[in-house]
Write a protein that holds these residues in place. Structure first.
Motif, PDB file in Angstrom:
ATOM      1  N   ARG A 172       0.819  -1.211   0.000  1.00 52.77           N
ATOM      2  CA  ARG A 172       0.000   0.000   0.000  1.00 52.77           C
ATOM      3  C   ARG A 172       0.855   1.265   0.000  1.00 52.77           C
ATOM      4  N   ASP A 173       1.917   1.285   0.804  1.00 56.55           N
ATOM      5  CA  ASP A 173       2.769   2.480   0.853  1.00 56.55           C
ATOM      6  C   ASP A 173       3.388   2.768  -0.516  1.00 56.55           C
ATOM      7  N   GLN A 176       0.705   4.086  -2.851  1.00 59.33           N
ATOM      8  CA  GLN A 176       0.341   5.477  -2.579  1.00 59.33           C
ATOM      9  C   GLN A 176       1.373   6.440  -3.165  1.00 59.33           C
ATOM     10  N   GLN A 177       2.652   6.118  -3.020  1.00 58.80           N
ATOM     11  CA  GLN A 177       3.689   6.979  -3.579  1.00 58.80           C
ATOM     12  C   GLN A 177       3.633   6.985  -5.104  1.00 58.80           C
ATOM     13  N   TRP A 179       0.991   6.437  -6.872  1.00 53.22           N
ATOM     14  CA  TRP A 179      -0.224   7.192  -7.234  1.00 53.22           C
ATOM     15  C   TRP A 179       0.073   8.688  -7.279  1.00 53.22           C
ATOM     16  N   LEU A 180       0.731   9.208  -6.248  1.00 51.56           N
ATOM     17  CA  LEU A 180       1.005  10.639  -6.185  1.00 51.56           C
ATOM     18  C   LEU A 180       1.891  11.076  -7.347  1.00 51.56           C
ATOM     19  N   GLU A 226      -7.412   6.589  -5.442  1.00 53.23           N
ATOM     20  CA  GLU A 226      -7.050   7.341  -4.234  1.00 53.23           C
ATOM     21  C   GLU A 226      -7.993   6.992  -3.085  1.00 53.23           C
ATOM     22  N   LEU A 229      -7.065   3.485  -1.828  1.00 48.57           N
ATOM     23  CA  LEU A 229      -5.741   3.362  -1.214  1.00 48.57           C
ATOM     24  C   LEU A 229      -5.681   4.022   0.160  1.00 48.57           C
ATOM     25  N   TRP A 230      -6.371   5.131   0.331  1.00 45.44           N
ATOM     26  CA  TRP A 230      -6.275   5.867   1.594  1.00 45.44           C
ATOM     27  C   TRP A 230      -7.425   5.557   2.557  1.00 45.44           C
ATOM     28  N   ASN A 232      -8.194   2.192   3.147  1.00 44.53           N
ATOM     29  CA  ASN A 232      -7.941   0.799   3.527  1.00 44.53           C
ATOM     30  C   ASN A 232      -8.816  -0.220   2.794  1.00 44.53           C
ATOM     31  N   SER A 290      -5.870  11.380   0.097  1.00 45.48           N
ATOM     32  CA  SER A 290      -4.414  11.510   0.032  1.00 45.48           C
ATOM     33  C   SER A 290      -3.899  12.784   0.681  1.00 45.48           C
ATOM     34  N   SER A 292      -3.398  15.549  -0.833  1.00 46.59           N
ATOM     35  CA  SER A 292      -2.379  16.057  -1.768  1.00 46.59           C
ATOM     36  C   SER A 292      -2.829  17.290  -2.543  1.00 46.59           C
TER      37      SER A 292
END
Length: 379
Positions: A172-173, A176-177, A179-180, A226, A229-230, A232, A290, A292
């Motif tokens: 997941r980590d 997420q990175q 994805w950003l 997003e 992923l954020w 869960n 996220s 972001s």
């Protein structure tokens, strides 16, 4: 489904030109100035110097665009767009010494210039005029911007594939990175979204207008991923979402090679990118977990810079405010960089106010770019 606010159209472009002409509230000149297919400025006697308002009536059976120009150079002091048959519209102007004429462009005909009137006894022309930008002038900038977007999509395709692989790995980590990284690349391509067609909705759509919100099957792309992923959502369930996004990006890269960016979009989108940043990113309306939005705002700013870079040769001699605009972009970038990596909720009141003020002021300073870069028919 791109999030254009839709508040900056022909009326705002006209307002930008009026501002460039140095106009303000002013008395009307007695009697209308008449335009038609065969005459452009009947009834217009030599005006006095200073601010006033021309009442322009279209006697033609077709819609007309009417500009106040210097007949020798073609520079524009004011304009009226979409003047319908039988319609009278007000054109505020501020006359300094010099020659003026009206240029009329029937929607289905060739533009032509009416008789010249001479203004004397006043001061020098008080406001900057704008040399018209033509379709031919925009060919080079459009080609450069198309290449910029094509290069960005090439980068994005690799990032979208890496994102799908990270999701499939169950990390997941890492997902997420990834994805950003990919999402910010997409957000730097803002002036081309109209050329993306339906692909934009598939890649970067939100829940706006969807009956079932985040659970709606029409919710796809970056923000759908997003949200999962954020919040869960099980990683195996997100695999098909990531694959669908990857496929949509690959499809867009292929189709964009033959796509054309509308000539009106470059200048207009430079303004609208930041207008939407203010409306959607700085309010958190597009945050699906996220945090972001501030990073996205900075990516949008980079996208605006890319548009200005290709338009710069046209703006340098037409836009006196370009140096100040560049300085405000640098200020906004500096302030966004200072809060890099933070969600909106982590900003204190002073930081939030400063960022909002930066982007609000920048949006206003970008407005004349749309008016100046709008292509005009001059012959």
């Amino acid at each position: 489904m791109r999030r254009w606010a839709g508040g900056f159209g022909a009326a705002a472009v006209l307002a930008g030109i009026a501002a460039l002409a140095g106009c303000s509230g002013s008395p009307a000149q007695p009697g209308p100035v008449e335009v038609s297919r065969s005459a452009c400025g009947d009834g217009w006697t030599a005006p006095q110097a200073g601010p006033q308002t021309l009442q322009v009536r279209n006697d033609a059976a077709v819609t007309m665009e009417i500009e106040l120009v210097d007949p020798a150079t073609g520079t524009v002091f004011g304009e009226l767009e979409g003047v319908g048959p039988g319609t009278t519209r007000a054109l505020p102007v501020n006359f300094g010494n010099g020659a003026y004429a009206l240029r009329c462009a029937p929607e289905d005909g060739t533009p032509f210039v009416g008789p010249t009137v001479q203004v004397t006894g006043g001061a020098d022309r008080p406001g900057p005029a704008v040399v018209p930008v033509t379709n031919a002038d925009l060919l080079g900038p459009l080609k450069q911007y198309h290449a910029y977007v094509a290069d960005g999509l090439g980068t994005l395709t690799g990032q979208a594939t890496a994102l799908a692989q990270a999701v499939r790995s169950g990390n997941r980590d890492a997902a997420q990175q990834a994805w950003l990284t990919a999402h910010l690349t997409y957000e730097r391509l803002g002036a081309a979204y109209d050329a993306f067609g339906d692909s934009d909705g598939a890649i970067n759509g939100t829940t706006a207008g969807l009956p079932s919100g985040a659970a709606d099957p029409g919710f796809t792309g970056f923000h759908r991923l997003e949200n999962g992923l954020w919040h869960n959502e099980a990683m195996p369930a997100l695999g098909p979402v990531a694959d669908q996004l990857d496929q949509a990006v690959q499809k867009l890269r292929t189709s964009f090679a033959a796509a054309q960016i509308d000539q009106n979009d470059l200048g207009l989108r430079a303004h609208e990118i930041m207008e939407n940043t203010l409306q959607f990113e700085l309010t958190g309306r597009t945050d699906y977990g996220s945090g972001s939005n501030l990073a996205t705002a900075r990516a949008n700013l980079a996208g605006t810079r890319a548009v200005l870079d290709v338009l710069r040769p046209l703006l340098t001699t037409r836009f006196p405010g370009l140096k100040d605009l560049d300085a405000w972009i640098a200020r906004t970038d500096h302030d966004l960089q200072a809060v890099a990596g933070k969600p909106l909720s982590a900003l204190d009141r002073q930081q939030r106010q400063r960022i909002n003020a930066d982007v609000s002021e920048l949006t206003e300073r970008l407005a004349p770019v749309a008016a100046i870069a709008e292509p005009r028919r001059v012959s």
